[in-house]
Design an enzyme around this catalytic site. Structure first.
Site, short mmCIF file in Angstrom:
data_model
loop_
_atom_site.label_atom_id
_atom_site.label_comp_id
_atom_site.label_asym_id
_atom_site.label_seq_id
_atom_site.Cartn_x
_atom_site.Cartn_y
_atom_site.Cartn_z
N ASP A 13 -23.56 39.38 -99.13
CA ASP A 13 -23.37 40.06 -97.83
C ASP A 13 -24.40 39.62 -96.79
O ASP A 13 -24.77 40.38 -95.91
CB ASP A 13 -23.45 41.59 -97.97
CG ASP A 13 -22.48 42.11 -98.99
OD1 ASP A 13 -21.32 41.67 -98.96
OD2 ASP A 13 -22.87 42.93 -99.83
N HIS A 41 -15.96 38.78 -96.82
CA HIS A 41 -16.63 38.22 -95.65
C HIS A 41 -16.01 38.87 -94.43
O HIS A 41 -14.79 38.95 -94.35
CB HIS A 41 -16.31 36.73 -95.49
CG HIS A 41 -16.81 35.86 -96.58
ND1 HIS A 41 -18.11 35.82 -96.96
CD2 HIS A 41 -16.18 34.94 -97.31
CE1 HIS A 41 -18.25 34.91 -97.90
NE2 HIS A 41 -17.10 34.37 -98.14
P1 GDP Z 1 -20.77 37.66 -96.28
O1 GDP Z 1 -20.00 38.15 -97.44
O2 GDP Z 1 -22.04 36.97 -96.69
O3 GDP Z 1 -19.96 36.85 -95.34
O4 GDP Z 1 -21.29 38.93 -95.48
P2 GDP Z 1 -20.44 40.20 -94.99
O5 GDP Z 1 -19.31 39.78 -94.16
O6 GDP Z 1 -20.19 41.13 -96.10
O7 GDP Z 1 -21.56 40.92 -94.11
C1 GDP Z 1 -21.99 40.45 -92.94
C2 GDP Z 1 -21.66 41.50 -91.88
O8 GDP Z 1 -22.57 41.39 -90.84
C3 GDP Z 1 -20.31 41.30 -91.23
O9 GDP Z 1 -19.80 42.55 -90.87
C4 GDP Z 1 -20.61 40.48 -90.00
O10 GDP Z 1 -19.69 40.65 -88.95
C5 GDP Z 1 -21.94 41.01 -89.63
N1 GDP Z 1 -22.85 40.05 -89.04
C6 GDP Z 1 -23.04 38.75 -89.38
N2 GDP Z 1 -24.03 38.21 -88.66
C7 GDP Z 1 -24.49 39.20 -87.83
C8 GDP Z 1 -25.53 39.28 -86.90
O11 GDP Z 1 -26.28 38.34 -86.65
N3 GDP Z 1 -25.72 40.49 -86.28
C9 GDP Z 1 -24.96 41.56 -86.52
N4 GDP Z 1 -25.20 42.68 -85.88
N5 GDP Z 1 -23.96 41.53 -87.43
C10 GDP Z 1 -23.74 40.37 -88.07
#
Ligand code: GDP
Length: 424
Positions: A13, A41
């Site tokens: 995440d 994601h």
């Molecule tokens: P992944 O599985 O590694 O892709 O991660 P997730 O999607 O589960 O979690 C990342 C969350 O953080 C998602 O809801 C993204 O939209 C959000 N996100 C990613 N980068 C940023 C950021 O730089 N700032 C903020 N506020 N949210 C972010």
């Protein structure tokens, strides 16, 4: 840019999906090479907001070919539902832009059932599984008791193979767990409703990728979860059941000799962890609630509140080393903007002894975090696009990560949108 892998450095995440979505600008092919639909994601771009589970995050870019490699847990039921969901939001998904490896093993309907039965049996000792059948699936893959997607080319032989597997699995379901056997009818329904639907996407993606690589087309490999969840080198047994490391990308994609130029390790500006297991820096109470709210830390698949903690430099250094990260992407820096002082875990104390090294998994329960507080920037940074324009305290935070992890931070994400990124 050459070929790249996007991997998680922490517990998952970290925001890998948003990084893949960004980097597809420089790559023509995106391959998911391990794991299943048990995590998610979240991707936000001009086409909307999407929660992806198994589909590669390049699915939104026109002209990008997305591949599910032989290393994934291919769950036809969940994949088909996900395809329909994403299509309903106007995204075109055809065998032209989504290809499934004929060597991908199938997550069968009883794997989810077995996962749930085992978590029930474990009671308070449960692993915190998302109950998507991933652990039973990978166990069966290694026991050679599942089928490959390519077998669907011969429907009769495929059905006969699954029937044999069903009889074998029922010995466990009834004998070990005392549950109702999985019926032949349920299997036939599953083949018709799900397996048949994904058949048109199945092809020899290994040879496709080998040819693409030879022709100099750039490939982006996309991982699920993070280094600390790796089956071999993570916090076993609180790991996932697959290899989450960059080193597995060539094998899990079916292109073993590929050269990978960039290993981009994604690090969140603070820590989160879903499910059970040791989490040394874990915050509790109001401090945790505020961070969880600020970062909207709820599971993409389950909606479960994520456990939260400060940036953990001990775990991050270990994770980046296991990934062999050539560069880091620090995400969600904007989330920390509400803090005047930011806690950071700089060392562990295990049985009273200070250490910089990430301990053997069974020692983690005895590790205490050593917390240092650094100055926060305490203002909105979500509109910043150049490193020099970040407040000094935010620049220092990034430089601290770089110095401590000994890897360059090339990307800093200050918001979930594609363009909310600082390149260095
Ligand atoms: P992944 O599985 O590694 O892709 O991660 P997730 O999607 O589960 O979690 C990342 C969350 O953080 C998602 O809801 C993204 O939209 C959000 N996100 C990613 N980068 C940023 C950021 O730089 N700032 C903020 N506020 N949210 C972010």
């Amino acid at each position: 840019m050459g070929n790249s892998v996007v991997v998680g450095v922490n517990w998952g995440d970290e925001g890998k999906g948003r990084m893949v979505d960004l980097l597809t600008e420089d790559h023509e092919i995106v391959v998911r090479y391990q794991g299943g639909g048990n995590a998610g994601h979240t991707v936000i771009n001009e086409k909307g907001k999407f929660a992806l589970h198994l589909l590669p995050s390049g699915i939104f870019r026109d002209g990008v070919v997305n591949i599910l490699g032989n290393g994934v847990a291919l769950d036809p039921e969940n994949l088909w539902k996900e395809i329909e969901e994403v299509r309903a939001k106007g995204i075109v998904i055809t065998p032209e832009n989504l290809k499934i490896s004929d060597r991908a093993s199938l997550l069968l309907p009883w794997h989810r059932l077995q996962d749930a039965l085992e978590e029930q049996r474990l009671k308070e000792k449960k692993y915190g599984s998302t109950k998507q059948g991933i652990a039973p699936f990978y166990s069966d893959k290694y026991q050679k008791k599942t089928a490959m997607a390519g077998e669907m080319a011969d429907p009769e032989a495929f059905a006969a193979h699954l029937e044999e597997l069903r009889e074998w699995k029922n010995l466990t379901i009834t004998g070990v767990y005392g549950a109702e056997p999985f019926s032949r009818k349920a299997l036939e329904d599953w083949i018709r409703e799900y397996a048949e639907k994904i058949r048109p996407f199945v092809c020899d993606t290994g040879s496709y990728l080998r040819e693409a690589d030879a022709a100099g087309r750039h490939i982006l490999f996309e991982a699920q979860l993070g280094a600390l969840r790796d089956l071999d080198l993570g916090i076993y047994p609180y790991t996932t059941s697959s290899t989450t490391l960059a080193a597995y990308a060539p094998v899990g994609a079916g292109v073993p000799a590929v050269r990978i130029e960039n290993v981009i390790g994604v690090v969140k500006a603070y820590s989160t962890c879903v499910g059970e297991g040791p989490f040394v820096g874990e915050m509790t109470g109001e401090e945790a609630d505020r961070l969880r709210e600020a970062g909207a830390e709820y599971g993409a698949k389950t909606g479960r509140p994520r456990r939260v903690g400060p940036l953990d430099l001990v775990a991050t250094r270990y994770g980046a080393a296991m990934q062999g990260a050539s560069a880091l992407a620090v995400t969600k820096l904007d989330v920390l903007s509400y803090l005047e002082q930011i806690p950071v875990c700089v060392k562990y104390r295990v049985d009273g002894v200070l250490t910089d090294e990430f301990p053997f998994p069974t020692l983690l329960d005895r590790a205490e975090p050593v917390i240092r507080t650094v100055k926060g920037w305490h203002c909105d940074i979500s509109g910043v696009r150049r490193f020099e324009d970040l407040p000094q305290a935010a620049q220092d935070y990034i430089l601290m990560i770089e110095a401590s992890v000994c890897r360059p931070v090339k990307y800093i994400s200050v918001g979930p949108e594609r363009e909310s990124i600082i390149l260095r």
